[in-house]
Write a protein that holds these residues in place. Structure first.
Motif, PDB file in Angstrom:
ATOM      1  N   ASP A   1       8.413   0.598  -7.402  1.00  0.00           N
ATOM      2  CA  ASP A   1       9.358   1.677  -7.706  1.00  0.00           C
ATOM      3  C   ASP A   1       8.971   2.461  -8.961  1.00  0.00           C
ATOM      4  O   ASP A   1       9.582   3.483  -9.265  1.00  0.00           O
ATOM      5  N   LYS A   2       7.942   2.017  -9.663  1.00  0.00           N
ATOM      6  CA  LYS A   2       7.485   2.715 -10.868  1.00  0.00           C
ATOM      7  C   LYS A   2       6.249   3.594 -10.595  1.00  0.00           C
ATOM      8  O   LYS A   2       5.781   4.303 -11.477  1.00  0.00           O
TER       9      LYS A   2
ATOM     10  N   TRP B   1       0.882  -1.157   0.000  1.00  0.00           N
ATOM     11  CA  TRP B   1       0.000   0.000   0.000  1.00  0.00           C
ATOM     12  C   TRP B   1       0.923   1.211   0.000  1.00  0.00           C
ATOM     13  O   TRP B   1       1.609   1.480   0.982  1.00  0.00           O
ATOM     14  N   ILE B   2       0.970   1.889  -1.152  1.00  0.00           N
ATOM     15  CA  ILE B   2       1.848   3.050  -1.301  1.00  0.00           C
ATOM     16  C   ILE B   2       1.018   4.298  -1.056  1.00  0.00           C
ATOM     17  O   ILE B   2      -0.028   4.500  -1.673  1.00  0.00           O
ATOM     18  N   GLY B   3       1.496   5.113  -0.147  1.00  0.00           N
ATOM     19  CA  GLY B   3       0.800   6.340   0.191  1.00  0.00           C
ATOM     20  C   GLY B   3       1.720   7.535   0.122  1.00  0.00           C
ATOM     21  O   GLY B   3       2.942   7.418   0.151  1.00  0.00           O
TER      22      GLY B   3
ATOM     23  N   LEU C   1       6.772   9.225  -1.549  1.00  0.00           N
ATOM     24  CA  LEU C   1       5.888   8.079  -1.393  1.00  0.00           C
ATOM     25  C   LEU C   1       6.527   7.082  -0.435  1.00  0.00           C
ATOM     26  O   LEU C   1       7.752   7.002  -0.325  1.00  0.00           O
ATOM     27  N   TRP C   2       5.676   6.302   0.224  1.00  0.00           N
ATOM     28  CA  TRP C   2       6.174   5.337   1.193  1.00  0.00           C
ATOM     29  C   TRP C   2       5.223   4.150   1.240  1.00  0.00           C
ATOM     30  O   TRP C   2       4.020   4.308   1.106  1.00  0.00           O
TER      31      TRP C   2
ATOM     32  N   THR D   1       9.014  -6.689   8.266  1.00  0.00           N
ATOM     33  CA  THR D   1       8.112  -6.123   9.264  1.00  0.00           C
ATOM     34  C   THR D   1       8.201  -4.615   9.131  1.00  0.00           C
ATOM     35  O   THR D   1       9.261  -4.065   8.839  1.00  0.00           O
ATOM     36  N   GLY D   2       7.097  -3.954   9.298  1.00  0.00           N
ATOM     37  CA  GLY D   2       7.095  -2.498   9.235  1.00  0.00           C
ATOM     38  C   GLY D   2       7.054  -1.957   7.823  1.00  0.00           C
ATOM     39  O   GLY D   2       6.769  -2.667   6.864  1.00  0.00           O
ATOM     40  N   GLU D   3       7.359  -0.682   7.729  1.00  0.00           N
ATOM     41  CA  GLU D   3       7.265   0.054   6.473  1.00  0.00           C
ATOM     42  C   GLU D   3       8.577  -0.013   5.704  1.00  0.00           C
ATOM     43  O   GLU D   3       9.613  -0.386   6.244  1.00  0.00           O
ATOM     44  N   CYS D   4       8.518   0.403   4.422  1.00  0.00           N
ATOM     45  CA  CYS D   4       9.724   0.453   3.604  1.00  0.00           C
ATOM     46  C   CYS D   4       9.494   1.412   2.442  1.00  0.00           C
ATOM     47  O   CYS D   4       8.381   1.873   2.212  1.00  0.00           O
ATOM     48  N   SER D   5      10.539   1.676   1.716  1.00  0.00           N
ATOM     49  CA  SER D   5      10.418   2.533   0.537  1.00  0.00           C
ATOM     50  C   SER D   5       9.869   1.706  -0.631  1.00  0.00           C
ATOM     51  O   SER D   5      10.007   0.478  -0.649  1.00  0.00           O
ATOM     52  N   PRO D   6       9.268   2.360  -1.613  1.00  0.00           N
ATOM     53  CA  PRO D   6       8.815   1.624  -2.800  1.00  0.00           C
ATOM     54  C   PRO D   6       9.967   0.903  -3.507  1.00  0.00           C
ATOM     55  O   PRO D   6       9.790  -0.208  -4.010  1.00  0.00           O
TER      56      PRO D   6
END
Length: 179
Positions: free
Chosen positions: A35-36, A12-14, A55-56, A66-71
């Motif tokens: 990444d696109k 889920w990219i926000g 974006l994240w 686990t947790g968030e990451c970059s696209p």
């Protein structure tokens, strides 16, 4: 009819600025394409999108993190795990999430090491050990009268020191060799 489990990696990219302002602006995308995804794509349903730039990945499915990451990180990881047969993805996820895995030079799980170490899904480590004994002929030339006294529990317990055993489900385990 058996249920099919979807193992497709998704994120889920926000918009990070919108998120920090208390607005959830984003959507689910294939992780291998993360990444696109552009800020304009994320904001296409927003009336006044502004000039937000970052974006994240605020959530994910079927990725061993686990947790968030970059696209970018999500896409790299998704493309790496696409090399693994779909039936082995739960094992790869368990291996990575255990922290007892090997990284390649880019910090991603080494798929070749995973393939070399993974011994399959078993109802117990003892079941794996008994199959290994049969496959290797451990007791082939031992007289049956002597073989009855083989201490399977002790042998399996000692053998387990050379393996990593991770829960696969309430009634199964994934077995990995320690090399």
């Amino acid at each position: 009819m058996t249920a099919t489990i979807d193992t497709t990696p998704r994120v889920w990219i926000g918009c990070l600025q919108c998120h920090n302002e208390g607005n959830l602006v984003g959507d689910w995308y294939s992780a291998s394409e993360a990444d696109k995804i552009t800020t304009s794509k994320v904001h296409e349903r927003v009336i006044n999108p502004g000039t937000h730039e970052e974006l994240w990945c605020l959530d994910h499915e079927n990725l061993p993190i686990t947790g968030e990451c970059s696209p970018y990180e999500a896409a790299e990881l998704a493309r790496a795990i696409e090399q693994v047969p779909e039936g082995e993805l739960p094992a790869l996820n368990a291996w990575v999430l255990s922290g007892d895995y090997i990284e390649d030079g880019d910090g991603l799980p080494s798929i070749s090491d995973f393939e070399e170490r993974y011994c399959g899904e078993w109802s117990s480590f003892r079941e794996y050990a008994e199959q290994l004994a049969e496959d290797t002929g451990l007791l082939t030339n031992v007289p049956e009268a002597v073989g009855r006294y083989f201490h399977w529990e002790a042998w399996s317990r000692d053998l387990a020191f050379d393996y990593v055993v991770l829960d696969a489900s309430p009634h199964c385990v994934h077995v990995f060799r320690n090399l």
